[in-house]
Design an enzyme around this catalytic site. Structure first.
Site, PDB file in Angstrom:
ATOM      1  N   HIS A 163       0.969  -1.495   0.081  1.00  0.00           N
ATOM      2  CA  HIS A 163      -0.090   0.057  -0.039  1.00  0.00           C
ATOM      3  C   HIS A 163       0.948   1.385   0.094  1.00  0.00           C
ATOM      4  O   HIS A 163       1.813   1.479   0.898  1.00  0.00           O
ATOM      5  CB  HIS A 163      -1.138   0.029   1.183  1.00  0.00           C
ATOM      6  CG  HIS A 163      -1.840   1.335   1.243  1.00  0.00           C
ATOM      7  ND1 HIS A 163      -1.373   2.364   1.991  1.00  0.00           N
ATOM      8  CD2 HIS A 163      -2.981   1.601   0.715  1.00  0.00           C
ATOM      9  CE1 HIS A 163      -2.245   3.387   2.132  1.00  0.00           C
ATOM     10  NE2 HIS A 163      -3.072   2.828   1.066  1.00  0.00           N
ATOM     11  N   SER A 164       0.614   2.030  -0.849  1.00  0.00           N
ATOM     12  CA  SER A 164       1.152   3.418  -0.964  1.00  0.00           C
ATOM     13  C   SER A 164       2.813   3.358  -1.186  1.00  0.00           C
ATOM     14  O   SER A 164       3.193   2.656  -2.231  1.00  0.00           O
ATOM     15  CB  SER A 164       1.093   4.155   0.214  1.00  0.00           C
ATOM     16  OG  SER A 164       1.259   5.625   0.189  1.00  0.00           O
ATOM     17  N   CYS A 165       3.597   3.592  -0.348  1.00  0.00           N
ATOM     18  CA  CYS A 165       4.934   3.576  -0.532  1.00  0.00           C
ATOM     19  C   CYS A 165       5.228   1.883  -0.341  1.00  0.00           C
ATOM     20  O   CYS A 165       6.341   1.398  -0.790  1.00  0.00           O
ATOM     21  CB  CYS A 165       6.019   4.224   0.426  1.00  0.00           C
ATOM     22  SG  CYS A 165       5.871   3.496   2.131  1.00  0.00           S
ATOM     23  N   ALA A 172       3.790  -0.323  -1.908  1.00  0.00           N
ATOM     24  CA  ALA A 172       3.485  -0.705  -3.330  1.00  0.00           C
ATOM     25  C   ALA A 172       4.940  -0.463  -4.119  1.00  0.00           C
ATOM     26  O   ALA A 172       5.465  -0.920  -4.918  1.00  0.00           O
ATOM     27  CB  ALA A 172       2.607   0.031  -4.110  1.00  0.00           C
ATOM     28  N   VAL A 177      -1.359  -1.066  -4.254  1.00  0.00           N
ATOM     29  CA  VAL A 177      -2.515  -0.560  -3.787  1.00  0.00           C
ATOM     30  C   VAL A 177      -2.443   1.114  -3.538  1.00  0.00           C
ATOM     31  O   VAL A 177      -1.457   1.143  -2.674  1.00  0.00           O
ATOM     32  CB  VAL A 177      -3.313  -1.186  -2.591  1.00  0.00           C
ATOM     33  CG1 VAL A 177      -4.361  -0.605  -2.328  1.00  0.00           C
ATOM     34  CG2 VAL A 177      -3.324  -2.647  -2.948  1.00  0.00           C
TER      35      VAL A 177
END
Length: 301
Positions: free
Chosen positions: A137-139, A141, A176
């Site tokens: 998720h976010s970083c 990813a 994500v």
């Protein structure tokens, strides 16, 4: 299956290296492993801009609970969620970092080295090799796709540890609300200095180097030959990361042979609902993205 069978098995605060107090992971095994069963592990890498101490491995807990009720659970051998060293955040309002804390003063490639070490620990323990879906998720990813990049970050970031670790990349990656093109992210949010600050805290002040560590720069034909599926899941309601990040990564993957319609290397878009952190805080959208990924992967096991 009841509690008397000893399953599901939960383990928290499993230390995978001695670098710092944040070099831990947690995992859950839903049921006994049956020889010959074709299942994948789901391994999660949390977000938080490489620096937020209030987002950790437990941020996958809600989605994991929901996945226990999913029809996809029969195809999942285990779940894991990884903590890793964070970049400095001395201005955090509740838990500021201190220069003497090795857990809160990381800079690339230390974050990705930690993720690689955690995956290696899990692979050596459970012997699943490439049979896992790496979710970020976010970083997180960014870190997930950097696992697939592994040795291709450019000479200024070559990591002895990353080169030594014999980590098998995953069969699939699910990003994500991901950060995929760091220069584009900072440029798009030029009016918000916090974006440049957290990228610089993680990767240094040399802006010319940011492109080489971005997932959009990956040479996946060479570094991720095991890869069969890349999934980009994003919400148009994300107030922190613009949809253009998906467009940049989608273009990069398409140019390297990932295709939405057919072929050995598939590309899938999943449109989510909710704001940036809501997708994991509520858990339903994150769980839905995992389900959509496992639905495709199960046909290759």
């Amino acid at each position: 299956m009841g509690a008397k069978d000893g399953f599901p098995q939960y383990r928290k605060d499993v230390q995978y290296s001695r670098e710092s107090s944040l070099n831990t992971l947690q995992y859950c095994i839903p049921r006994p492993t049956t020889r010959g069963t074709k299942q994948v592990w789901v391994i999660y890498v949390h977000g938080g801009a490489w620096q937020d101490p209030e987002i950790d491995a437990s941020s996958f807990d809600k989605a994991q609970e929901l996945l226990f009720e999913s029809h996809m659970l029969e195809h999942i051998a285990g779940f894991a969620s990884i903590n890793y060293r964070l970049s400095p955040y001395p201005s955090h309002p509740r838990d500021p970092s201190h220069p003497s804390d090795p857990a809160r003063n990381a800079r690339h490639p230390e974050h990705i080295n930690d993720v690689l070490a955690a995956i290696l620990h899990l692979q050596e323990t459970f012997r699943f090799e490439e049979r896992y879906v790496l979710v970020g998720h976010s970083c997180g990813a960014s870190l997930a796709f950097q696992v697939a990049m592994k040795r291709y970050w450019g000479s200024q970031y070559e990591s002895t540890l990353a080169l030594e670790l014999n980590v098998v990349p995953p069969i699939a990656i699910l990003g994500v609300e991901g950060l995929y093109d760091l220069p584009a992210l900072v440029k798009h949010n030029a009016g918000e200095p916090v974006y440049q600050d957290f990228v610089a805290n993680a990767f240094g002040r040399d802006t010319s180097a940011w492109a080489s560590v971005s997932p959009t720069a990956g040479d996946y034909g060479n570094s991720w030959q095991e890869g069969r599926l890349a999934v980009l899941a994003h919400s148009r309601d994300d107030e922190l990361v613009e949809w253009e990040q998906v467009d940049h990564m989608h273009k990069a993957l398409k140019s390297q042979g990932f295709d939405e319609a057919s072929g050995d290397r598939r590309l899938k878009l999943v449109e989510l609902c909710g704001k940036h952190d809501e997708v994991w805080q509520d858990g339903r959208e994150l769980a839905r993205a995992v389900e959509a990924t496992v639905q495709v992967v199960k046909n290759w096991l």
